[in-house]
Design an enzyme around this catalytic site. Sequence first.
Site, PDB file in Angstrom:
ATOM      1  CD  GLU A 158      23.884  50.733  65.748  1.00  0.00           C
ATOM      2  OE1 GLU A 158      24.880  50.008  65.616  1.00  0.00           O
ATOM      3  OE2 GLU A 158      22.724  50.362  65.460  1.00  0.00           O
ATOM      4  CG  ASN A 203      19.915  56.777  64.292  1.00  0.00           C
ATOM      5  OD1 ASN A 203      18.807  57.120  64.687  1.00  0.00           O
ATOM      6  ND2 ASN A 203      20.118  55.636  63.631  1.00  0.00           N
ATOM      7  CG  HIS A 242      15.522  48.259  66.040  1.00  0.00           C
ATOM      8  ND1 HIS A 242      14.897  48.104  64.826  1.00  0.00           N
ATOM      9  CD2 HIS A 242      16.612  49.032  65.804  1.00  0.00           C
ATOM     10  CE1 HIS A 242      15.595  48.759  63.887  1.00  0.00           C
ATOM     11  NE2 HIS A 242      16.631  49.329  64.462  1.00  0.00           N
ATOM     12  CD  GLU A 272      17.800  52.317  62.567  1.00  0.00           C
ATOM     13  OE1 GLU A 272      17.938  51.120  62.880  1.00  0.00           O
ATOM     14  OE2 GLU A 272      18.762  53.059  62.309  1.00  0.00           O
ATOM     15  CG  ASP A 274      11.930  46.758  64.186  1.00  0.00           C
ATOM     16  OD1 ASP A 274      12.328  46.846  65.365  1.00  0.00           O
ATOM     17  OD2 ASP A 274      12.696  46.531  63.227  1.00  0.00           O
TER      18      ASP A 274
HETATM   19  C1  XIL Z   1      20.253  46.594  59.205  1.00  0.00           C
HETATM   20  C2  XIL Z   1      19.616  46.186  57.876  1.00  0.00           C
HETATM   21  O1  XIL Z   1      18.221  46.172  58.031  1.00  0.00           O
HETATM   22  C3  XIL Z   1      20.128  44.840  57.449  1.00  0.00           C
HETATM   23  O2  XIL Z   1      19.678  44.526  56.126  1.00  0.00           O
HETATM   24  C4  XIL Z   1      21.648  44.795  57.469  1.00  0.00           C
HETATM   25  O3  XIL Z   1      22.098  43.483  57.167  1.00  0.00           O
HETATM   26  C5  XIL Z   1      22.173  45.215  58.826  1.00  0.00           C
HETATM   27  O4  XIL Z   1      21.652  46.498  59.134  1.00  0.00           O
HETATM   28  N1  XIL Z   1      20.535  49.756  63.188  1.00  0.00           N
HETATM   29  C6  XIL Z   1      20.801  50.473  62.050  1.00  0.00           C
HETATM   30  C7  XIL Z   1      20.441  49.927  60.719  1.00  0.00           C
HETATM   31  O5  XIL Z   1      21.237  51.640  62.157  1.00  0.00           O
HETATM   32  O6  XIL Z   1      21.308  50.360  59.719  1.00  0.00           O
HETATM   33  C8  XIL Z   1      20.389  48.413  60.758  1.00  0.00           C
HETATM   34  O7  XIL Z   1      19.932  47.931  59.492  1.00  0.00           O
HETATM   35  C9  XIL Z   1      19.504  47.952  61.875  1.00  0.00           C
HETATM   36  C10 XIL Z   1      20.045  48.414  63.200  1.00  0.00           C
END
Ligand code: XIL
Length: 452
Positions: A158, A203, A242, A272, A274
């Site tokens: 990020e 990422n 996401h 990641e 969802d």
């Molecule tokens: C999130 C986790 O799921 C949570 O439990 C935590 O509080 C915050 O981070 N992008 C990412 C992940 O790269 O590491 C994040 O995970 C979600 C967004």
Amino acid sequence: MKHTLSFSRIVLSATLIGAGFSSAFADETIRDLAKERGRFIGTILNSEWFNDAIEPEFEEIHKTQFNVVVAENEMKFDATEPSENKFNYTKGDKMVEYAQANGLRVRGHALAWHSQVASWVSNYSGQKEKLLSVLKNHIDSVVGHWKGKVAEWDVVNEAVNDEYDAGWRSTNSVWYEGIGPEFLDSAFVWAHAADPDAELCYNDYSLEWGLREKSKASFVVEQVKRWKENGIPITCVGTQTHIEISHETTPQNVRALAKALAELGVTLNITELDIGFPKGSADQLGADDYAKQGHLYRQFMDVFLEEPNMGEFVIWGLTDAHSWLDDQQGKTQGLLYDKQYKPKPAFDSIMVSLKAHPASEVKSPYPESLFNPEAIKSSAKSTKLSMNLVGRTLSIAGATAARIDVFDIQGRPAFSARNVKGSVELQGVSKGLYVVRMQEGPKSLMQKITIK
Ligand code: XIL
């Protein structure tokens, strides 16, 4: 509460609740179909798993259905180095042991990120040399600890901002504000030196929004191009992905990104995924909503299997009973299993996609050895590269004509020579600490050197 629900929707919801979800693929696993296709499909281990606070079904399904795993929080900076130079690997080790016992690939997440950094790091805000050594020590130690066990790292997470005209994230990032953009280059060089066999990814989120000029995805592609041109050892990009149920164009945007990265010789992973519904809508969701979610999951899986430079497909959670969406994202019900651990239509959609793409048609970006333990043994026997520095003369062995690149501590190229046979003089490189990379064909070796 909506008052506009149609009668048929109420009936559908009732059927769903009455009967529960059921899958047409009860005897088959995503894992077996993924393995046959030379791909990795998986989900995270939620923090509840690490704390032994999760239902027994979780692990049973997890290790049966998937072949790649990521820690939700336990390999992040604040978890692994809570105090300066005092490392805590207990939870990460627990996952690595679980993965080894069950034949799962491990993704490491994440090394250089502005979020979830241990609070002590901010004591050094703005101190460039100190922050460089803090980040280097972190990467050396963490990647070194899991060398050969973590197959792939999110080296930088990020680092791009959310502007319409995308650029580096320049605020609220201790690394960027203190070091500048070369923290990214350096992080890749150090990670490669600590484990030359690990895949190394950049990422980020919102990469699924397409390659419009100046978009986040276009900016990342530009940087990957620059990194490749400068010999920075990046091998993959991760698109977090996401998304929401209404984001219908995103699968094809991911396909376009995969194609752009293929031209640069880089893999794209979905890291990641969802696909959430708006928070509070759970009670109103019916079969058509879950079918729509399944359709989107299927489209992502189709793209994943059709693009030869895609390797991993990771979903950010297994069951809707444990998901960051509800707590932190104002979304809900975004995963493959419902709160009762029943596979949702999205699970079947993924199976249907896998079956529609037979193994003979799916290309793997990985060497066969990853899926074939016998081949691993024979490749281990092949000649190893080695190097040795005396004064400024770097002698090499194990290669007939190697490429040598030298990077300074900030990841900048300092010396480069092709076709090196036997030895090379490191002319024009001033005194200091460097990383040397030696490459011949697919073989490569990274080593630290000091020029006195
Ligand atoms: C999130 C986790 O799921 C949570 O439990 C935590 O509080 C915050 O981070 N992008 C990412 C992940 O790269 O590491 C994040 O995970 C979600 C967004």
